[in-house]
Design a protein around this motif. Structure first.
Motif, short mmCIF file in Angstrom:
data_model
loop_
_atom_site.label_atom_id
_atom_site.label_comp_id
_atom_site.label_asym_id
_atom_site.label_seq_id
_atom_site.Cartn_x
_atom_site.Cartn_y
_atom_site.Cartn_z
N MET A 1 0.84 -1.20 0.00
CA MET A 1 0.00 0.00 0.00
C MET A 1 0.88 1.25 0.00
SD MET A 1 -2.91 1.19 2.74
CE MET A 1 -4.18 0.20 1.95
N GLN A 2 0.56 2.18 -0.90
CA GLN A 2 1.34 3.41 -1.01
C GLN A 2 1.07 4.34 0.17
OE1 GLN A 2 3.64 4.28 -3.52
NE2 GLN A 2 3.38 2.08 -3.89
N PRO A 3 2.09 5.09 0.59
CA PRO A 3 1.87 6.11 1.62
C PRO A 3 0.85 7.14 1.14
CG PRO A 3 4.21 5.74 1.30
CD PRO A 3 3.51 5.02 0.19
N PHE A 4 0.12 7.74 2.08
CA PHE A 4 -0.89 8.75 1.76
C PHE A 4 -0.22 10.11 1.89
CE2 PHE A 4 -4.58 11.30 1.72
CZ PHE A 4 -5.66 10.54 1.34
N LYS A 5 -0.16 10.86 0.80
CA LYS A 5 0.52 12.15 0.79
C LYS A 5 -0.47 13.29 1.04
CE LYS A 5 4.23 10.76 -2.36
NZ LYS A 5 5.29 10.78 -1.33
N PHE A 6 -0.19 14.05 2.07
CA PHE A 6 -0.93 15.27 2.35
C PHE A 6 -0.07 16.46 1.94
CE2 PHE A 6 -2.83 12.15 5.15
CZ PHE A 6 -4.18 12.44 5.09
N LYS A 7 -0.58 17.67 2.08
CA LYS A 7 0.15 18.84 1.59
C LYS A 7 1.46 19.07 2.33
CE LYS A 7 -3.65 21.43 -0.51
NZ LYS A 7 -4.56 22.59 -0.44
N GLN A 8 1.48 18.80 3.63
CA GLN A 8 2.69 19.09 4.40
C GLN A 8 3.34 17.87 5.04
OE1 GLN A 8 2.75 22.54 6.95
NE2 GLN A 8 1.06 23.52 5.88
N PHE A 9 2.74 16.70 4.88
CA PHE A 9 3.34 15.49 5.47
C PHE A 9 2.82 14.26 4.73
CE2 PHE A 9 -0.44 16.61 7.91
CZ PHE A 9 -1.15 15.43 7.96
N THR A 10 3.48 13.13 4.97
CA THR A 10 3.12 11.86 4.34
C THR A 10 2.88 10.82 5.43
OG1 THR A 10 4.38 12.35 2.35
CG2 THR A 10 3.89 10.04 2.77
N VAL A 11 1.86 9.99 5.24
CA VAL A 11 1.51 8.98 6.24
C VAL A 11 1.61 7.59 5.62
CG1 VAL A 11 -0.30 8.11 7.77
CG2 VAL A 11 -0.02 10.57 7.45
N ALA A 12 2.57 6.79 6.10
CA ALA A 12 2.62 5.38 5.72
C ALA A 12 1.55 4.64 6.51
CB ALA A 12 4.01 4.82 6.01
N GLN A 13 0.88 3.70 5.87
CA GLN A 13 -0.25 3.03 6.54
C GLN A 13 -0.32 1.54 6.23
OE1 GLN A 13 -4.03 4.60 5.14
NE2 GLN A 13 -3.24 4.95 3.09
N ASP A 14 0.75 0.96 5.72
CA ASP A 14 0.71 -0.43 5.28
C ASP A 14 0.61 -1.42 6.44
OD1 ASP A 14 3.45 0.73 5.49
OD2 ASP A 14 4.07 -1.36 5.34
N ARG A 15 1.05 -1.03 7.65
CA ARG A 15 1.03 -1.96 8.77
C ARG A 15 -0.06 -1.66 9.80
NH1 ARG A 15 6.48 -1.40 11.23
NH2 ARG A 15 6.70 0.40 9.88
N ALA A 16 -0.66 -0.50 9.74
CA ALA A 16 -1.71 -0.15 10.70
C ALA A 16 -3.04 -0.74 10.26
CB ALA A 16 -1.82 1.37 10.81
N ALA A 17 -3.79 -1.28 11.22
CA ALA A 17 -5.09 -1.88 10.90
C ALA A 17 -6.06 -0.84 10.36
CB ALA A 17 -5.66 -2.56 12.13
N MET A 18 -6.04 0.36 10.97
CA MET A 18 -6.95 1.41 10.53
C MET A 18 -6.24 2.35 9.57
SD MET A 18 -9.76 0.67 11.73
CE MET A 18 -10.48 2.13 11.03
N LYS A 19 -6.71 2.35 8.33
CA LYS A 19 -6.11 3.18 7.29
C LYS A 19 -6.63 4.61 7.39
CE LYS A 19 -4.46 -0.78 6.03
NZ LYS A 19 -3.17 -1.20 6.61
N ILE A 20 -6.04 5.50 6.59
CA ILE A 20 -6.50 6.89 6.55
C ILE A 20 -7.97 6.91 6.14
CG2 ILE A 20 -6.22 9.14 5.48
CD1 ILE A 20 -3.88 8.38 7.23
N GLY A 21 -8.80 7.60 6.91
CA GLY A 21 -10.21 7.68 6.59
C GLY A 21 -10.74 9.08 6.82
#
Length: 236
Positions: A1-21
């Motif tokens: 799963m690709q990291p989620f890119k926001f305007k000022q930061f990036t969130v890796a979420q491949d190992r967390a059960a709850m993804k960006i929502g």
């Protein structure tokens, strides 16, 4: 799963059960932050998205998070270390009750996107279930701990299902947390509200009640929603 890119930061979420929502991002954007707030706590941080939004939006020098799940804790810590505000962000690997019993500090702002689905919805994936379900963090535990950890002039903000909001408000009132902001969120104009954004304080304040519609049709977002999240999402 690709990291989620926001305007000022990036969130890796491949190992967390709850993804960006949407829930977490909405809470991070909607929460009212006192300009003088110097300490913020994110309860049940997951990937760390809400704490990262707090770091972008505030000058608070201490932004702590707590996360009980091993993989999510590691991911949250890595996301914090990679952020522009790494020196202000720290994640504790702990459950809420343990953390509350061991720490003497109080926070100017507490935020939480708590697990809230009931046992009827359990998927069989233990990690995801722990992240999603209310028996991992009962609402009464959450409000009792929040009241203990919250500074006298601080505030506490959560996002929960609309149909549980009145119950949550009543539980919070029992421990001296008074509702002063509420926003009920609809996906579209024709659908019922699904979520409630709630903010509490120990002080006595008049209630500011609003509503939010996210989109008029698929991917056609309302101006109100865009205005709320435009500082975060790349496409807005």
């Amino acid at each position: 799963m690709q990291p989620f890119k926001f305007k000022q930061f990036t969130v890796a979420q491949d190992r967390a059960a709850m993804k960006i929502g949407t829930d977490g991002v909405l809470l991070g954007a909607w929460t009212q932050i006192d300009p003088e707030a110097d300490s913020i706590l994110d309860i049940g941080a997951g990937t760390g998205i809400i704490a990262l939004q707090m770091a972008q939006r505030s000058a608070a020098m201490t932004i702590d998070a707590i996360e009980i799940d091993d993989a999510a804790y590691e991911q949250c810590t890595e996301n914090f270390e990679a952020a522009p505000w790494a020196d202000r962000l720290f994640c504790y690997h702990a459950g809420l009750l343990e953390f509350t019993q061991e720490i003497d500090d109080q926070y100017d702002l507490i935020v939480s996107n708590p697990p809230f689905f009931t046992a009827d919805y359990k998927s069989g994936d233990e990690q995801r279930d722990q992240a999603r379900f209310a028996d991992a963090l009962p609402f009464d535990h959450l409000v009792i701990c929040a009241a203990k950890l919250l500074a006298d002039k601080g505030s506490f903000a959560v996002v929960i299902p609309f149909n549980a909001a009145d119950e949550f408000v009543a539980l919070a009132a029992q421990v001296g947390l008074n509702l002063y902001r509420r926003c009920d969120v609809q996906g579209r104009p024709e659908t019922p509200a699904k979520r409630s954004l709630l903010q509490f304080t120990k002080l006595q304040k008049s209630l500011e009640q609003t509503s939010l519609i996210i989109e008029t049709e698929r991917h056609q977002y309302t101006e109100q929603y865009i205005d709320l999240v435009k500082d975060f999402y790349l496409k807005m």
